[in-house]
Design a protein around this motif. Structure first.
Motif, PDB file in Angstrom:
ATOM      1  N   UNK A   1      -3.565  15.356   2.318  1.00 52.46           N
ATOM      2  CA  UNK A   1      -4.230  14.056   2.439  1.00 52.46           C
ATOM      3  C   UNK A   1      -3.246  12.934   2.120  1.00 52.46           C
TER       4      UNK A   1
ATOM      5  N   UNK B   1     -10.769  11.090   2.290  1.00 49.62           N
ATOM      6  CA  UNK B   1     -10.131  12.000   3.247  1.00 49.62           C
ATOM      7  C   UNK B   1     -10.127  13.429   2.715  1.00 49.62           C
ATOM      8  N   UNK B   2      -9.871  13.542   1.412  1.00 52.04           N
ATOM      9  CA  UNK B   2      -9.839  14.871   0.785  1.00 52.04           C
ATOM     10  C   UNK B   2     -11.194  15.561   0.927  1.00 52.04           C
TER      11      UNK B   2
ATOM     12  N   UNK C   1      -4.429  20.963  -0.378  1.00 55.77           N
ATOM     13  CA  UNK C   1      -5.180  20.123   0.567  1.00 55.77           C
ATOM     14  C   UNK C   1      -4.998  18.647   0.218  1.00 55.77           C
ATOM     15  N   UNK C   2      -5.028  18.342  -1.064  1.00 58.58           N
ATOM     16  CA  UNK C   2      -4.863  16.947  -1.483  1.00 58.58           C
ATOM     17  C   UNK C   2      -3.464  16.438  -1.143  1.00 58.58           C
TER      18      UNK C   2
ATOM     19  N   UNK D   1       0.871   4.491  -2.679  1.00 58.33           N
ATOM     20  CA  UNK D   1       0.591   5.879  -2.299  1.00 58.33           C
ATOM     21  C   UNK D   1       1.813   6.761  -2.572  1.00 58.33           C
TER      22      UNK D   1
ATOM     23  N   UNK E   1     -11.870  16.768   4.395  1.00 58.23           N
ATOM     24  CA  UNK E   1     -11.123  17.991   4.733  1.00 58.23           C
ATOM     25  C   UNK E   1     -11.808  19.238   4.174  1.00 58.23           C
ATOM     26  N   UNK E   2     -12.440  19.083   3.003  1.00 61.75           N
ATOM     27  CA  UNK E   2     -13.100  20.226   2.388  1.00 61.75           C
ATOM     28  C   UNK E   2     -14.441  20.522   3.042  1.00 61.75           C
TER      29      UNK E   2
ATOM     30  N   UNK F   1       0.843  -1.194   0.000  1.00 58.52           N
ATOM     31  CA  UNK F   1       0.000   0.000   0.000  1.00 58.52           C
ATOM     32  C   UNK F   1       0.882   1.250   0.000  1.00 58.52           C
TER      33      UNK F   1
ATOM     34  N   UNK G   1      -1.968   9.939   4.574  1.00 59.67           N
ATOM     35  CA  UNK G   1      -2.076   8.518   4.231  1.00 59.67           C
ATOM     36  C   UNK G   1      -0.701   7.844   4.278  1.00 59.67           C
TER      37      UNK G   1
ATOM     38  N   UNK H   1      -1.109  21.205 -11.235  1.00 57.17           N
ATOM     39  CA  UNK H   1      -2.134  21.137 -10.201  1.00 57.17           C
ATOM     40  C   UNK H   1      -1.773  22.212  -9.185  1.00 57.17           C
TER      41      UNK H   1
ATOM     42  N   UNK I   1      -9.673   5.809  -0.550  1.00 57.18           N
ATOM     43  CA  UNK I   1      -9.503   6.334   0.807  1.00 57.18           C
ATOM     44  C   UNK I   1      -9.010   7.782   0.767  1.00 57.18           C
ATOM     45  N   UNK I   2      -8.032   8.037  -0.118  1.00 55.78           N
ATOM     46  CA  UNK I   2      -7.481   9.392  -0.213  1.00 55.78           C
ATOM     47  C   UNK I   2      -8.569  10.372  -0.647  1.00 55.78           C
TER      48      UNK I   2
ATOM     49  N   UNK J   1      -9.271  10.349  -7.081  1.00 54.63           N
ATOM     50  CA  UNK J   1      -8.019  11.089  -7.192  1.00 54.63           C
ATOM     51  C   UNK J   1      -6.884  10.117  -7.459  1.00 54.63           C
TER      52      UNK J   1
ATOM     53  N   UNK K   1      -7.625  16.973  -8.117  1.00 52.28           N
ATOM     54  CA  UNK K   1      -8.894  17.458  -7.588  1.00 52.28           C
ATOM     55  C   UNK K   1      -9.741  18.196  -8.633  1.00 52.28           C
TER      56      UNK K   1
ATOM     57  N   UNK L   1      -3.814  22.333  -5.876  1.00 53.10           N
ATOM     58  CA  UNK L   1      -4.514  22.086  -4.621  1.00 53.10           C
ATOM     59  C   UNK L   1      -3.580  21.479  -3.564  1.00 53.10           C
TER      60      UNK L   1
ATOM     61  N   UNK M   1      -6.511   2.436  -1.869  1.00 49.96           N
ATOM     62  CA  UNK M   1      -5.802   3.613  -1.346  1.00 49.96           C
ATOM     63  C   UNK M   1      -6.307   4.905  -1.992  1.00 49.96           C
ATOM     64  N   UNK M   2      -6.605   4.859  -3.299  1.00 44.47           N
ATOM     65  CA  UNK M   2      -7.082   6.056  -3.991  1.00 44.47           C
ATOM     66  C   UNK M   2      -8.468   6.454  -3.488  1.00 44.47           C
TER      67      UNK M   2
END
Lengths: 372, 199
Positions: A180, B155-156, A176-177, A156, B159-160, A152, A184, A172, B151-152, B111, B119, A174, B148-149
């Motif tokens: 995240x 989470x994203x 915030x991502x 990631x 947060x928003x 995993x 993770x 990009x 989940x991300x 994502x 995003x 953002x 994993x994607x």
């Protein structure tokens, strides 16, 4: 655990080959470039589904064929289990007891092997990635959770590195991502670091015993795991996670600039210390060899403790690298406990009285004959 | 000998469908020749209709023949919850359950920078605008896949959305119904123990 039989189809230079092994020591004897190591490799691939020599799986398949197959019969404490691995252009399929496994992760761990090759001496003096690979390969065999966490984590990490690059080139914007992804990555990274520390602590204890015997009590071996996480934050997964998060927050801009992830288990390192001095930089050749040998022998004990079965030991041309004293130590340590496969060009440099009833396979141009 | 142009074109068209190679396409083309005329006309109409009549709903992003879609127009549905899914087909699956009566939002993917999806490439900004406009929404349920994607992405979104005081929840992980514990893989079992509930 013993491997009683192996069957190869189109694996490297072996088109059709079945071999029956002894529970003790099996010797693959032959000149260079005849296919000795290919046999060891076959056992290794059967155990871990990947090779220690190459990342290109096509090389494992005979050039005249599209697919290769390795079948093995395992003798475990509770009975015999046939296992099978098929390699083909569409990937790998693994079977345990004739049942196809949906995930390779449920297959890895059926057969546990420890390989000791001349390259392994570089565990001590080689690049950090050699030691990380060593930890990942060994711990994945012992713990399914370690294997899961590290697969995993790698996924990631790839996503995050790509996103850092996207941010760097302003494709990009953002942030915030990115947080995240850092979160993770920290969660899985913390699990990996914590598990590494736990397993290393045990491995260290076993290695210390072996090392002190070989050095006749004169030296004390210690492990030193180097990570960005502060030493007082290593007590639990949660603490490591918090520390990684904090570091990620601090280095965000630097990471974007460099377009890559700068901290985490993929950057950590393991150092070996003898009597307070780092072996990598200050140890003699002999100390480096002894350290590598101690760590490898310690693995056998750790594997036994974690899985309740002795692993299978593969020795690729290492006897010639060790002097008589270390050879004796290695061979007495494995005697009657561990099924061993070793390759060598001649038995003359080996202390034969220590090889009890070896089964010798003579290999010449891909033909294997068993010696009586 | 070459096929007459009409058949050659038909074979070519069939080959554009996923999982169909030249042999299957040829077989389908010759079958089409023997079909009766009304069926063929019906078939071609259906093909064109998917392109002409189907759109993505301007509110939730689901597939629909009318805009806004049936679910968004239905005032009897619970307006206080929005369930976020990856693909339109996930909406169909949820609807089959007949247990969820709230609204939906389709992201059209997850994502994944490796596949070039950041995003801004997902249907996320319209979700945020929707939440700002309609104050009735109290809960957003994120039903992305357990990858994993997925989940991300979950989470994203949290947060928003969370800072606006809206509850964000995630589907539970664990044992599938009717399955034996002994056959569950270790990670699933571990998640199931972590997410245990009091009875």
């Amino acid at each position: 655990m013993k491997l009683t039989e192996i069957e190869l189809h189109n694996f490297r230079n072996y088109v059709d080959q079945t071999l029956k092994f002894s529970d003790g020591i099996n010797v693959f004897l032959g000149e260079n470039a005849q296919g000795k190591t290919n046999l060891l490799e076959a056992i290794y691939v059967l155990a871990l589904t990947r090779s220690h020599r190459t990342n290109n799986e096509k090389e494992l398949i005979n050039w005249q064929s599209q697919t290769a197959q390795i079948k093995g019969r395992l003798q475990k404490r509770l009975g015999t289990v046939p296992i099978e691995l098929d390699l083909g252009p569409k990937g790998k399929r693994a079977k345990v007891n004739h049942l196809e496994q949906a995930k390779l992760s449920t297959y890895i761990g059926q057969l546990n092997v420890i390989l000791f090759a001349p390259e392994d001496l570089s565990i001590v003096k080689g690049a950090p990635q050699v030691r990380r690979r060593f930890m990942d390969m060994e711990f994945a065999q012992m713990s399914n959770r370690y294997l899961y966490n590290s697969t995993q984590y790698k996924k990631i990490l790839k996503q995050r590195n790509r996103y850092l690059k996207d941010l760097h080139y302003k494709r990009q914007k953002d942030r915030v991502y990115l947080d995240v992804l850092s979160d993770q990555l920290s969660a899985y990274g913390a699990e990996i670091i914590y598990q590494r520390l736990q397993l290393l602590k045990k491995l260290e204890k076993f290695a210390q015993n072996v090392h002190s015997e070989i050095s006749q009590g004169k030296e004390k071996l210690a492990f030193d795991y180097r990570t960005t996480v502060e030493a007082d934050q290593l007590g639990s997964v949660e603490l490591i996670y918090q520390s990684l998060l904090k570091h990620f927050a601090k280095i965000k801009d630097k990471e974007i600039l460099r377009s890559t992830t700068l901290i985490g288990p993929q950057r950590d390192d393991l150092h070996f210390v003898i009597n307070g001095k780092e072996v990598q930089s200050f140890g003699s050749q002999g100390q480096q060899r002894t350290t590598a040998l101690s760590v490898k022998l310690a693995e056998i004990d750790l594997m036994k403790e974690q899985t309740d079965e002795y692993p299978i030991l593969l020795l690729d041309d290492v006897l010639s690298e060790l002097d008589d004293f270390r050879q004796t130590h290695l061979l007495t340590a494995i005697q009657d406990k561990v099924q061993t496969f070793l390759t060598t060009t001649s038995l003359s440099g080996v202390q034969q009285e220590l090889l009890t009833n070896p089964r010798i396979f003579r290999i010449s141009e891909g033909n294997v004959t068993m010696e009586k | 000998m070459q096929y007459p142009e009409a058949i050659a074109k038909l074979i070519d068209s069939y080959m554009k469908l996923p999982g169909i190679g030249s042999k299957t396409a040829t077989r389908l083309a010759f079958y089409t020749i023997d079909m009766n005329e009304d069926d063929v006309k019906e078939f071609s109409k259906a093909l064109v209709a998917t392109k002409n009549d189907l759109h993505y709903c301007s509110i939730c992003g689901n597939l629909t023949d009318e805009d806004p879609c049936e679910i968004c127009r239905d005032k009897t549905r619970d307006q206080s919850t929005i369930l976020v899914v990856e693909e339109p087909k996930d909406v169909m699956v949820m609807e089959k359950v007949q247990e969820y009566h709230g609204l939906y939002h389709v992201l059209h993917g997850v994502l994944s920078p490796i596949e070039g999806k950041g995003p801004e490439d997902l249907n996320i900004s319209s979700l945020i605008k929707r939440l700002q406009k309609i104050k009735a929404v109290k809960e957003v349920i994120v039903a992305t896949n357990a990858t994993p994607e997925g989940e991300a992405t979950a989470m994203y979104l949290s947060k928003l959305i969370k800072p606006a005081g809206i509850k964000v929840t995630r589907l539970a992980h664990g044992l599938s119904v009717g399955s034996d514990i002994e056959y569950a893989d270790e990670v699933t079992l571990f998640k199931a123990v972590q997410g245990r509930t009091e009875i």
